[in-house]
Design a protein around this motif. Structure first.
Motif, PDB file in Angstrom:
ATOM      1  N   ILE A  18       0.708  -1.395   0.014  1.00  0.00           N
ATOM      2  CA  ILE A  18      -0.006   0.115   0.055  1.00  0.00           C
ATOM      3  C   ILE A  18       0.783   1.223   0.050  1.00  0.00           C
ATOM      4  O   ILE A  18       0.692   2.202  -0.740  1.00  0.00           O
ATOM      5  CB  ILE A  18      -0.960   0.122   1.279  1.00  0.00           C
ATOM      6  CG1 ILE A  18      -1.779  -1.107   1.107  1.00  0.00           C
ATOM      7  CG2 ILE A  18      -1.710   1.241   1.381  1.00  0.00           C
ATOM      8  CD1 ILE A  18      -2.724  -1.313   2.538  1.00  0.00           C
ATOM      9  N   ALA A  22       0.628   4.650  -2.586  1.00  0.00           N
ATOM     10  CA  ALA A  22      -0.097   5.542  -2.227  1.00  0.00           C
ATOM     11  C   ALA A  22       0.540   6.952  -2.951  1.00  0.00           C
ATOM     12  O   ALA A  22       1.839   7.217  -2.583  1.00  0.00           O
ATOM     13  CB  ALA A  22      -0.241   5.773  -0.604  1.00  0.00           C
ATOM     14  N   GLY A  70     -12.781  -1.119  -4.286  1.00  0.00           N
ATOM     15  CA  GLY A  70     -11.495   0.036  -3.874  1.00  0.00           C
ATOM     16  C   GLY A  70     -12.160   1.187  -4.452  1.00  0.00           C
ATOM     17  O   GLY A  70     -12.245   2.250  -3.342  1.00  0.00           O
ATOM     18  N   LEU A 109      -6.571  -1.681  -4.687  1.00  0.00           N
ATOM     19  CA  LEU A 109      -5.659  -0.465  -4.930  1.00  0.00           C
ATOM     20  C   LEU A 109      -5.805   0.024  -6.276  1.00  0.00           C
ATOM     21  O   LEU A 109      -5.777   1.337  -6.278  1.00  0.00           O
ATOM     22  CB  LEU A 109      -4.389  -0.735  -4.621  1.00  0.00           C
ATOM     23  CG  LEU A 109      -3.993  -1.021  -2.947  1.00  0.00           C
ATOM     24  CD1 LEU A 109      -2.435  -1.445  -2.774  1.00  0.00           C
ATOM     25  CD2 LEU A 109      -4.212   0.099  -2.276  1.00  0.00           C
ATOM     26  N   LEU A 113      -6.918   3.883  -5.698  1.00  0.00           N
ATOM     27  CA  LEU A 113      -5.765   4.848  -5.919  1.00  0.00           C
ATOM     28  C   LEU A 113      -6.327   5.634  -7.339  1.00  0.00           C
ATOM     29  O   LEU A 113      -5.786   6.901  -7.595  1.00  0.00           O
ATOM     30  CB  LEU A 113      -4.591   4.272  -6.095  1.00  0.00           C
ATOM     31  CG  LEU A 113      -4.054   3.597  -4.623  1.00  0.00           C
ATOM     32  CD1 LEU A 113      -2.758   3.017  -4.895  1.00  0.00           C
ATOM     33  CD2 LEU A 113      -3.930   4.733  -3.635  1.00  0.00           C
TER      34      LEU A 113
END
Ligand code: ADP
Ligand code: MG
Length: 323
Positions: A18, A22, A70, A109, A113
């Motif tokens: 992660i 990020a 997500g 993710l 993201l």
């Protein structure tokens, strides 16, 4: 377990995956890696905080793709900031996973993201534990004092507006429950709601009250009416319906999905009568369609009227967890 294996990665491997992906921002003094994050709130602004949890089987069907889970877990939170007219900045992510599955996490993710990047939101911390699949996200944003759009700010005489289309997400859930041939367009509205962040920001200073529609139009507008001490009268035929919804549902069933279906994450807001041109211009600037759907009047509750001016009532008003 060695980092990079799929099943059975350790908690630290997962957190490292992660952290490596990020994003960050200049106002993140310290992000993922210490006991807590250090963040710089701009001088003179209020910090706006919202949190929402998504549980497997309750907030999304079990067959939902990790990337969609997500996306949605962040989208529903950004939608709360949008409804306050706040500018998003940071988020944290609490993940409860039944097993340590790095492949699942990577997919999650991808969706999370991608939406974070669209809104320049930095993921600055969180928690990773074992348990039934559950995702809790907290978002942080800023608003100038006095500019937040509150549920308590509707006034008799206001127009009632809604962004986007109503009922698509609930229609997709209905099709999924029935095991019927499902429509991809509707399913995407369920899995990948669009948080109306730009619209919320644009409306500050012009709109009065605002709420995002998570539990259904009538239920959520009901919260606005209660908080403001007013009533709403809606025009059933004015409720916006997408082409996909019109093709799949008609009549009473479609009306019920539009008036009471949850999960659309559109904004419902009130604005002074006479601000029609301003609202149209602000919505165009934000790139989001808006539709006039009714009026705020004195009294209490939300009443809906059909094309003949008759009072219309749904079978049930909205989703309630402990209902
Ligand atoms: P602690 O035991 O002090 O709570 P953790 O091992 O839980 O520390 O977390 C270590 C760091 O990783 C912290 O900065 C925490 O915010 C971050 N973190 C843990 N899980 C996540 C997650 N799911 N998403 C983002 N950051 C996370
Ligand atoms: Mg922790």
């Amino acid at each position: 377990m060695v980092s990079g294996t799929h099943r059975g990665a350790s908690e630290f491997d997962l957190i490292e995956r992660i952290r490596a992906r990020a994003g960050t921002r200049d106002d993140v003094i310290l992000g993922i890696g210490d006991d807590a994050a250090l963040l710089q709130v701009p001088a003179g602004k209020h910090l706006v905080v919202a949190t929402d949890t998504l549980n497997a089987g309750v907030h999304f069907p079990h067959d939902t793709a990790p990337a969609d889970i997500g996306w949605k877990s962040l989208a529903v939170n950004l939608s709360d900031l949008a409804a306050m007219a706040a500018e998003p900045a940071w988020c944290t992510l609490s993940l409860s996973l039944p097993e340590s599955d790095a492949g699942w996490l990577d997919g999650f993710l991808d969706g999370f993201l991608a939406l974070a990047a669209q809104h320049r939101v930095a993921l600055v911390g969180g928690d990773t534990t074992r348990g039934p699949l559950s995702v809790c996200v907290t978002v942080h944003g800023f608003v100038e004092p006095g500019r937040a759009l509150l549920r308590s700010a509707a006034r008799a005489g206001d127009d009632v507006w809604v962004s986007g289309m109503l009922g698509d997400a609930a229609a997709a859930l209905d099709q999924w429950r029935l095991g019927a041939a499902h429509d991809e367009v509707l399913r995407t509205r369920l899995d990948r709601p669009t948080p109306r962040v730009a619209l919320g920001l644009a409306l500050a200073g012009t709109a009065h009250a605002c709420i995002d529609i998570s539990d259904g139009l009538m239920a959520d507008l009901g919260h606005v009416c209660r908080a403001s001490g007013v009533a709403a009268e809606l025009d059933l035929e004015a409720l916006p319906a997408s082409e996909a919804l019109r093709v799949a549902y008609e009549g009473e069933q479609r009306h019920a999905l539009q008036a009471t279906g949850g999960d659309d994450y559109e904004l419902c807001f009130t604005a002074p009568a006479g601000s029609l041109d301003d609202i149209a211009r602000l919505a165009a600037q934000a790139g989001t369609s808006v539709t006039w759907i009714g009026r705020i009047v004195a009294g209490e509750g939300v009443q809906v009227f059909d094309a003949d001016g008759q009072r219309w009532s749904p079978q049930r008003v909205g989703y309630e967890h402990f209902g």
